[in-house]
Design a protein around this motif. Structure first.
Motif, PDB file in Angstrom:
ATOM      1  N   PRO A 111     -33.667   3.407 -12.244  1.00 27.41           N
ATOM      2  CA  PRO A 111     -32.980   2.643 -13.287  1.00 27.41           C
ATOM      3  C   PRO A 111     -33.324   3.223 -14.655  1.00 27.41           C
ATOM      4  O   PRO A 111     -34.343   3.910 -14.799  1.00 27.41           O
ATOM      5  CB  PRO A 111     -33.602   1.252 -13.139  1.00 27.41           C
ATOM      6  CG  PRO A 111     -35.002   1.529 -12.685  1.00 27.41           C
ATOM      7  CD  PRO A 111     -34.952   2.776 -11.858  1.00 27.41           C
ATOM      8  N   ILE A 112     -32.504   2.880 -15.636  1.00 23.71           N
ATOM      9  CA  ILE A 112     -32.772   3.382 -16.986  1.00 23.71           C
ATOM     10  C   ILE A 112     -33.874   2.505 -17.604  1.00 23.71           C
ATOM     11  O   ILE A 112     -33.855   1.285 -17.416  1.00 23.71           O
ATOM     12  CB  ILE A 112     -31.476   3.366 -17.818  1.00 23.71           C
ATOM     13  CG1 ILE A 112     -31.572   4.349 -18.976  1.00 23.71           C
ATOM     14  CG2 ILE A 112     -31.106   1.997 -18.331  1.00 23.71           C
ATOM     15  CD1 ILE A 112     -30.218   4.807 -19.485  1.00 23.71           C
ATOM     16  N   PRO A 113     -34.885   3.061 -18.284  1.00 19.70           N
ATOM     17  CA  PRO A 113     -35.921   2.204 -18.890  1.00 19.70           C
ATOM     18  C   PRO A 113     -35.331   1.441 -20.090  1.00 19.70           C
ATOM     19  O   PRO A 113     -35.073   2.016 -21.138  1.00 19.70           O
ATOM     20  CB  PRO A 113     -36.991   3.196 -19.334  1.00 19.70           C
ATOM     21  CG  PRO A 113     -36.363   4.536 -19.296  1.00 19.70           C
ATOM     22  CD  PRO A 113     -35.112   4.482 -18.500  1.00 19.70           C
ATOM     23  N   SER A 139     -23.887   9.598 -13.144  1.00 16.35           N
ATOM     24  CA  SER A 139     -23.180   8.578 -12.346  1.00 16.35           C
ATOM     25  C   SER A 139     -24.101   7.472 -11.820  1.00 16.35           C
ATOM     26  O   SER A 139     -23.630   6.423 -11.379  1.00 16.35           O
ATOM     27  CB  SER A 139     -22.463   9.236 -11.171  1.00 16.35           C
ATOM     28  OG  SER A 139     -23.385   9.559 -10.154  1.00 16.35           O
ATOM     29  N   VAL A 140     -25.425   7.688 -11.879  1.00 14.00           N
ATOM     30  CA  VAL A 140     -26.339   6.716 -11.278  1.00 14.00           C
ATOM     31  C   VAL A 140     -26.632   5.519 -12.190  1.00 14.00           C
ATOM     32  O   VAL A 140     -27.264   4.557 -11.765  1.00 14.00           O
ATOM     33  CB  VAL A 140     -27.675   7.393 -10.878  1.00 14.00           C
ATOM     34  CG1 VAL A 140     -27.456   8.388  -9.747  1.00 14.00           C
ATOM     35  CG2 VAL A 140     -28.323   8.083 -12.074  1.00 14.00           C
ATOM     36  N   THR A 141     -26.194   5.576 -13.447  1.00 13.66           N
ATOM     37  CA  THR A 141     -26.485   4.485 -14.388  1.00 13.66           C
ATOM     38  C   THR A 141     -25.261   3.596 -14.572  1.00 13.66           C
ATOM     39  O   THR A 141     -24.202   4.073 -15.002  1.00 13.66           O
ATOM     40  CB  THR A 141     -26.906   5.058 -15.763  1.00 13.66           C
ATOM     41  OG1 THR A 141     -28.027   5.915 -15.567  1.00 13.66           O
ATOM     42  CG2 THR A 141     -27.284   3.942 -16.719  1.00 13.66           C
ATOM     43  N   LYS A 142     -25.412   2.319 -14.242  1.00 12.77           N
ATOM     44  CA  LYS A 142     -24.300   1.378 -14.451  1.00 12.77           C
ATOM     45  C   LYS A 142     -24.312   0.958 -15.920  1.00 12.77           C
ATOM     46  O   LYS A 142     -25.295   0.393 -16.398  1.00 12.77           O
ATOM     47  CB  LYS A 142     -24.475   0.132 -13.586  1.00 12.77           C
ATOM     48  CG  LYS A 142     -24.493   0.420 -12.105  1.00 12.77           C
ATOM     49  CD  LYS A 142     -23.357  -0.315 -11.387  1.00 12.77           C
ATOM     50  CE  LYS A 142     -23.249   0.085  -9.918  1.00 12.77           C
ATOM     51  NZ  LYS A 142     -23.064   1.519  -9.672  1.00 12.77           N
ATOM     52  N   VAL A 143     -23.221   1.225 -16.615  1.00 11.20           N
ATOM     53  CA  VAL A 143     -23.148   0.901 -18.045  1.00 11.20           C
ATOM     54  C   VAL A 143     -22.200  -0.277 -18.213  1.00 11.20           C
ATOM     55  O   VAL A 143     -20.997  -0.182 -17.927  1.00 11.20           O
ATOM     56  CB  VAL A 143     -22.644   2.121 -18.847  1.00 11.20           C
ATOM     57  CG1 VAL A 143     -22.511   1.763 -20.321  1.00 11.20           C
ATOM     58  CG2 VAL A 143     -23.591   3.305 -18.675  1.00 11.20           C
ATOM     59  N   ASN A 144     -22.770  -1.409 -18.643  1.00  8.61           N
ATOM     60  CA  ASN A 144     -21.974  -2.634 -18.745  1.00  8.61           C
ATOM     61  C   ASN A 144     -22.658  -3.597 -19.724  1.00  8.61           C
ATOM     62  O   ASN A 144     -23.648  -3.237 -20.379  1.00  8.61           O
ATOM     63  CB  ASN A 144     -21.825  -3.279 -17.351  1.00  8.61           C
ATOM     64  CG  ASN A 144     -23.174  -3.425 -16.660  1.00  8.61           C
ATOM     65  OD1 ASN A 144     -24.203  -3.558 -17.331  1.00  8.61           O
ATOM     66  ND2 ASN A 144     -23.189  -3.371 -15.335  1.00  8.61           N
ATOM     67  N   VAL A 146     -21.301   5.999 -25.936  1.00  9.90           N
ATOM     68  CA  VAL A 146     -21.769   6.285 -24.575  1.00  9.90           C
ATOM     69  C   VAL A 146     -21.024   7.517 -24.073  1.00  9.90           C
ATOM     70  O   VAL A 146     -19.792   7.602 -24.184  1.00  9.90           O
ATOM     71  CB  VAL A 146     -21.512   5.088 -23.630  1.00  9.90           C
ATOM     72  CG1 VAL A 146     -21.776   5.478 -22.177  1.00  9.90           C
ATOM     73  CG2 VAL A 146     -22.382   3.897 -24.009  1.00  9.90           C
ATOM     74  N   GLY A 147     -21.783   8.460 -23.537  1.00  6.71           N
ATOM     75  CA  GLY A 147     -21.152   9.628 -22.904  1.00  6.71           C
ATOM     76  C   GLY A 147     -21.607   9.693 -21.463  1.00  6.71           C
ATOM     77  O   GLY A 147     -22.745   9.329 -21.151  1.00  6.71           O
ATOM     78  N   ASP A 186     -16.438   5.308 -12.491  1.00  8.12           N
ATOM     79  CA  ASP A 186     -16.512   3.974 -11.878  1.00  8.12           C
ATOM     80  C   ASP A 186     -17.845   3.276 -12.172  1.00  8.12           C
ATOM     81  O   ASP A 186     -17.970   2.078 -11.935  1.00  8.12           O
ATOM     82  CB  ASP A 186     -16.281   4.060 -10.360  1.00  8.12           C
ATOM     83  CG  ASP A 186     -17.108   5.140  -9.721  1.00  8.12           C
ATOM     84  OD1 ASP A 186     -16.814   6.328  -9.946  1.00  8.12           O
ATOM     85  OD2 ASP A 186     -18.096   4.805  -9.037  1.00  8.12           O
ATOM     86  N   HIS A 187     -18.828   3.991 -12.717  1.00 11.10           N
ATOM     87  CA  HIS A 187     -20.110   3.364 -13.094  1.00 11.10           C
ATOM     88  C   HIS A 187     -20.063   2.815 -14.518  1.00 11.10           C
ATOM     89  O   HIS A 187     -21.054   2.285 -15.006  1.00 11.10           O
ATOM     90  CB  HIS A 187     -21.256   4.373 -12.944  1.00 11.10           C
ATOM     91  CG  HIS A 187     -21.036   5.657 -13.701  1.00 11.10           C
ATOM     92  ND1 HIS A 187     -19.991   6.518 -13.439  1.00 11.10           N
ATOM     93  CD2 HIS A 187     -21.719   6.229 -14.727  1.00 11.10           C
ATOM     94  CE1 HIS A 187     -20.027   7.552 -14.264  1.00 11.10           C
ATOM     95  NE2 HIS A 187     -21.080   7.399 -15.063  1.00 11.10           N
ATOM     96  N   ILE A 188     -18.943   2.986 -15.180  1.00 12.95           N
ATOM     97  CA  ILE A 188     -18.824   2.562 -16.586  1.00 12.95           C
ATOM     98  C   ILE A 188     -17.826   1.408 -16.688  1.00 12.95           C
ATOM     99  O   ILE A 188     -16.687   1.531 -16.210  1.00 12.95           O
ATOM    100  CB  ILE A 188     -18.275   3.722 -17.461  1.00 12.95           C
ATOM    101  CG1 ILE A 188     -19.049   5.027 -17.235  1.00 12.95           C
ATOM    102  CG2 ILE A 188     -18.226   3.314 -18.937  1.00 12.95           C
ATOM    103  CD1 ILE A 188     -20.375   5.154 -17.907  1.00 12.95           C
ATOM    104  N   ASP A 189     -18.227   0.332 -17.330  1.00 10.25           N
ATOM    105  CA  ASP A 189     -17.287  -0.765 -17.602  1.00 10.25           C
ATOM    106  C   ASP A 189     -16.577  -0.427 -18.919  1.00 10.25           C
ATOM    107  O   ASP A 189     -17.021  -0.816 -20.003  1.00 10.25           O
ATOM    108  CB  ASP A 189     -18.058  -2.090 -17.693  1.00 10.25           C
ATOM    109  CG  ASP A 189     -17.124  -3.288 -17.877  1.00 10.25           C
ATOM    110  OD1 ASP A 189     -15.947  -3.073 -18.242  1.00 10.25           O
ATOM    111  OD2 ASP A 189     -17.587  -4.428 -17.661  1.00 10.25           O
TER     112      ASP A 189
END
Ligand code: NAI
Ligand SMILES: O=C(O)C(=O)[C@H](O)COP(=O)(O)O
Length: 378
Positions: A29-31, A45-50, A62-63, A70-73
């Protein structure tokens, strides 16, 4: 300005430090503590951005150094007034070369000629269209399915998915993951589709795991369906189903797009978009970043056939180098991501300069993406 970058983005520190203060972090996960005083976030792709990740933070941009989003809202980012950029097409060549490496390996193992087979391509965007062009260059028949492009009136001979299922000897998926909507691709390959494939067909998924219903695929394989399967992506990741892995012919840890060129393009594309966003437009030439390949120059005698193409392709990248390590560690927590993080350098076919004494071989190799020239020793 503090810019958080995923630690798996090659060249990110070098580039982004030209315009701000860079902190490299793990993506899964991102700290969250690092987000507090950051203004820009560059992910993979492993970080869900929402909203859960970014609400109440100061992030303005956000880049993602990926083709898939699909991991980006994206709707949330728009509502929140956060600028966004992806890296479309950055790793398309890498995925095409992964598919070729897999097909050439299966063709040699099972004794068939690719030119006797029909390849059905589902999703004809950056990956699918390049795959079609290279297959065509080698004389392989293709059938294309892309309802969004067909509906837009794009001029290609698009076919319904049912026709590909009926006629294709190889069915390969290159769509985004859409969980809903008119072009829903979640479980596009469901039990009905999989069980309707031609006996002995090859099924390839190198887009997103849930585009193929993994439980249905496992059921079909356990029922003894004659099917060769290549999976680079899994449902779910990183906890793939080990029983399924044991039944597929080639299984890799979501690395189809992982050439050095593909990853570097991903970084440079988002860097250029970000520099534009902050009004300090910069462009980066890829070849100023990339090291020389391990081996870069060979001579090739005589005409090109499937066996020699396979040897050339596997000189640059043989998919089995990524299959064996996954089988060793599958099921052990953290190991899937470790294989991706410590990925051994892989280059694209264009990194190989091939001097040919056969003009037709040189022409075909050029069309396939090798750096080939025709040269007679007179
Ligand atoms: N395994 C890996 O390492 C990689 C995986 N990918 C995945 O592959 C996907 C495709 O990559 P690109 O070609 O670069 O994307 P792209 O966006 O250029 O092309 C996708 C194509 O799929 C079509 N499409 C959308 N919904 C469809 C449906 N339901 N049925 C058939 N076609 C449909 C679109 O119209 C478009 O032409 C990405 O979205 C990403 O999820 C991409 C790169 C690397
Ligand atoms: O670009 C995409 O889409 C991909 O699937 C990438 O290859 C995924 O790589 P990571 O972003 O997970 O490193």
């Amino acid at each position: 300005m503090k810019i958080l970058v995923d630690e798996n983005m090659p060249y990110a520190r070098e580039l982004f430090s030209r315009v701000g203060e860079v902190t490299a972090v793990a993506g899964r996960p991102i700290p969250v503590s690092e987000l507090a005083d950051a203004q820009a976030l560059m992910v993979r792709s492993v970080t869900k951005v929402n909203a859960d990740l970014l609400d109440g933070k100061d992030i303005k941009f956000v880049g993602t150094a990926t083709a898939g989003t699909d991991h980006i809202d994206e709707a949330y980012l728009e509502r929140a007034g956060i600028a966004f950029s992806a890296a479309p097409g950055c790793n398309a060549i890498a995925v095409v070369e992964y598919v070729f490496s897999s097909l050439l390996m299966l063709a040699e193992r099972d004794g068939f000629r690719l030119t006797d087979r029909t390849v059905g391509i589902v999703g004809v965007g950056n990956v699918g269209s390049r795959l079609q062009a290279r297959l065509q260059a080698f004389g392989v028949r293709t059938l294309l399915c892309d309802p969004p492009r067909a509906d837009r009136g794009d001029e290609e001979d698009f076919q319904p998915l049912e026709r590909l299922v009926r006629e294709a000897d190889v069915l390969t998926f290159h769509t985004p993951l859409f969980k809903e909507g008119p072009y829903k691709s979640l479980h596009l390959a469901d039990e009905r589709l999989i069980s309707a494939l031609k006996p002995g067909a090859v099924l390839i998924n190198a887009c997103r795991g849930p585009v193929v219903d993994n439980a249905a695929l496992l059921k079909c394989l356990k029922n003894g369906q004659r099917l060769s399967v290549v999976l680079d992506v899994w449902e779910p990741e990183p906890e793939l189903n080990v029983e399924l892995l044991n039944l597929v012919d080639i299984g890799t840890p979501h690395i189809a797009g992982y050439t050095l060129e593909g990853k570097a393009r991903g970084t440079t594309q988002v860097f250029e978009a970000f520099s534009d966003f902050i009004g300090q437009r910069q462009q980066v030439a890829l070849d100023t970043l990339l090291p020389a390949p391990e081996f870069g120059r060979i001579t090739f005698h005589g005409p090109l056939d499937q066996a020699t193409l396979k040897r050339l392709v596997h000189l640059v990248y043989d998919v089995r180098r990524d299959d064996a390590p996954l089988r060793k560690v599958a099921g052990q927590p953290g190991e899937f991501d470790k294989l991706r993080k410590n990925y051994q350098e892989r280059r694209e076919w264009s990194s190989l300069y091939i001097q040919c004494d056969d003009e037709s071989a040189a022409t075909t190799l050029q069309k396939l993406g090798f750096n080939a020239v025709y040269h007679t020793a007179r």
